[in-house]
Motif scaffolding. Structure first.
Motif, PDB file in Angstrom:
ATOM      1  N   GLY A 183       0.804  -1.213   0.000  1.00 15.84           N
ATOM      2  CA  GLY A 183       0.000   0.000   0.000  1.00 15.84           C
ATOM      3  C   GLY A 183       0.835   1.261   0.000  1.00 15.84           C
ATOM      4  N   SER A 184       2.165   1.101   0.045  1.00 15.77           N
ATOM      5  CA  SER A 184       3.073   2.248  -0.022  1.00 15.77           C
ATOM      6  C   SER A 184       3.287   2.667  -1.475  1.00 15.77           C
ATOM      7  CB  SER A 184       4.423   1.900   0.611  1.00 15.77           C
ATOM      8  OG  SER A 184       4.302   1.661   1.994  1.00 15.77           O
ATOM      9  N   TYR A 185       3.840   3.860  -1.633  1.00 21.72           N
ATOM     10  CA  TYR A 185       4.051   4.410  -2.966  1.00 21.72           C
ATOM     11  C   TYR A 185       5.472   4.951  -3.108  1.00 21.72           C
ATOM     12  CZ  TYR A 185      -1.017   4.315  -3.720  1.00 21.72           C
ATOM     13  OH  TYR A 185      -2.327   3.913  -3.867  1.00 21.72           O
ATOM     14  N   ALA A 259       8.409  11.250 -15.157  1.00 14.15           N
ATOM     15  CA  ALA A 259       7.902  11.183 -13.794  1.00 14.15           C
ATOM     16  C   ALA A 259       6.859  10.075 -13.685  1.00 14.15           C
ATOM     17  CB  ALA A 259       7.302  12.523 -13.376  1.00 14.15           C
ATOM     18  N   GLY A 260       6.780   9.478 -12.504  1.00 17.16           N
ATOM     19  CA  GLY A 260       5.792   8.435 -12.289  1.00 17.16           C
ATOM     20  C   GLY A 260       5.636   8.111 -10.815  1.00 17.16           C
ATOM     21  N   VAL A 261       4.578   7.391 -10.516  1.00 21.36           N
ATOM     22  CA  VAL A 261       4.279   6.956  -9.150  1.00 21.36           C
ATOM     23  C   VAL A 261       3.919   5.478  -9.199  1.00 21.36           C
ATOM     24  CG1 VAL A 261       2.764   7.220  -7.146  1.00 21.36           C
ATOM     25  CG2 VAL A 261       3.468   9.248  -8.449  1.00 21.36           C
ATOM     26  N   GLY A 262       4.552   4.665  -8.366  1.00 18.08           N
ATOM     27  CA  GLY A 262       4.271   3.236  -8.306  1.00 18.08           C
ATOM     28  C   GLY A 262       3.754   2.828  -6.938  1.00 18.08           C
ATOM     29  N   ARG A 263       2.928   1.801  -6.908  1.00 18.71           N
ATOM     30  CA  ARG A 263       2.320   1.313  -5.659  1.00 18.71           C
ATOM     31  C   ARG A 263       2.779  -0.097  -5.365  1.00 18.71           C
ATOM     32  NH1 ARG A 263      -2.272  -1.624  -3.997  1.00 18.71           N
ATOM     33  NH2 ARG A 263      -3.194  -0.835  -2.033  1.00 18.71           N
ATOM     34  N   LYS A 264       3.123  -0.357  -4.103  1.00 20.61           N
ATOM     35  CA  LYS A 264       3.491  -1.695  -3.683  1.00 20.61           C
ATOM     36  C   LYS A 264       2.230  -2.472  -3.354  1.00 20.61           C
ATOM     37  CE  LYS A 264       6.677  -4.201  -0.643  1.00 20.61           C
ATOM     38  NZ  LYS A 264       7.812  -4.055   0.317  1.00 20.61           N
TER      39      LYS A 264
END
Length: 265
Positions: A183-185, A259-264
């Motif tokens: 749930g982390s990013y 740029a980007g954002v990923g979720r665990k």
């Protein structure tokens, strides 16, 4: 900052600093003549760089709003945070949600001086003097007020291009991802050579000679930093294309930051 003002302890005003060059590109005043000279040499080759800096900063704001709002994250670890400016991470996060905590990490002495003052006046904010290249020390720091058993957003915005492969760039990010709870990013932005590799290589040489070395990485190389994290929409794109408030066409040839954002999961 006036060059006539004495530099804080540990600050060498005659050696360019990445944090102060970025501050100058954003229109800030916490920089010295050496920083401005180095910046202008780069701007002469790539006049769009100040715009890129502002677009990168805007991406950071949008990412934090998404993370604190839609994603529901309440903890932020901003490594390579740079000098304070308008709409800092703790301010944007607090506007999006109550009860957010932010830990800033940087090793630049001028950033440290500002960070110490910020912590003294702002509840829910901590500052650690640390270096991404020695992330083990950051994670072991007694002032790291982050509960890694809960979701956290790690922000590596415009910092990884200052860490070369031989300085364990991928390893330190792997260590961070491994420490993060489901749930982390992970949010990052990074200079890429993809639009114009020859021009980018020349710009890297100029910046290195000016005392502010960095490295550009391809889209494929940047995707490695996310590991098995799932990229949230719209994926890894140019900074202004990441969830813009107003849709507009982007000239990729003038925007060298992905740029980007990923979720665990």
């Amino acid at each position: 900052m006036s060059d006539l003002r004495p530099a804080p302890a540990g600050v060498d005003p005659n050696t360019p600093s990445a944090a102060r060059i970025y501050d100058y590109a954003l229109g800030g005043k916490d920089n010295y003549e050496a920083d401005r000279v180095a910046a202008e040499k780069a701007f002469a080759m790539a006049p769009e760089m100040p715009v890129m800096a502002r677009q990168n900063r805007a991406f950071l704001g949008r990412a934090v709003r998404f993370l604190a709002g839609e994603a529901g994250v309440r903890q932020f670890l901003d490594i390579g945070s740079g000098l304070p400016t308008q709409q800092n991470v703790h301010q944007v996060a607090a506007e999006a949600a109550e009860g957010t905590r932010v830990v800033y990490v940087d090793y630049d002495p001028l950033v440290v001086a500002h960070g110490d003052a910020l912590v003294a006046d702002t509840p829910g904010v901590a500052f650690i003097r640390g270096d991404l290249r020695r992330v083990e020390d950051v994670l072991a720091h007694p002032d790291l007020a982050i509960d890694f058993s809960e979701p956290v957003a790690v922000l590596l915005v415009a910092v990884l291009h200052f860490v070369r492969d031989e300085e364990r760039a991928y390893e330190v990010v792997d260590l961070l991802r491994d420490r993060m709870a489901p749930g982390s990013y992970l949010a990052l932005s990074h200079v890429t050579p993809d639009p114009h590799p020859e021009e980018t290589a020349e710009l890297v040489q100029v910046s290195t000679k000016a005392g502010a070395p960095w490295v550009a990485r391809s889209r494929e190389e940047l995707l490695r930093f996310f590991g098995d994290f799932e990229l949230v929409e719209p994926g890894l794109v140019t900074a202004p294309e990441w969830r813009p408030g107003i849709a507009r066409p982007v000239d990729f040839g003038k925007m060298w930051v992905l740029a980007g954002v990923g979720r665990k999961v």
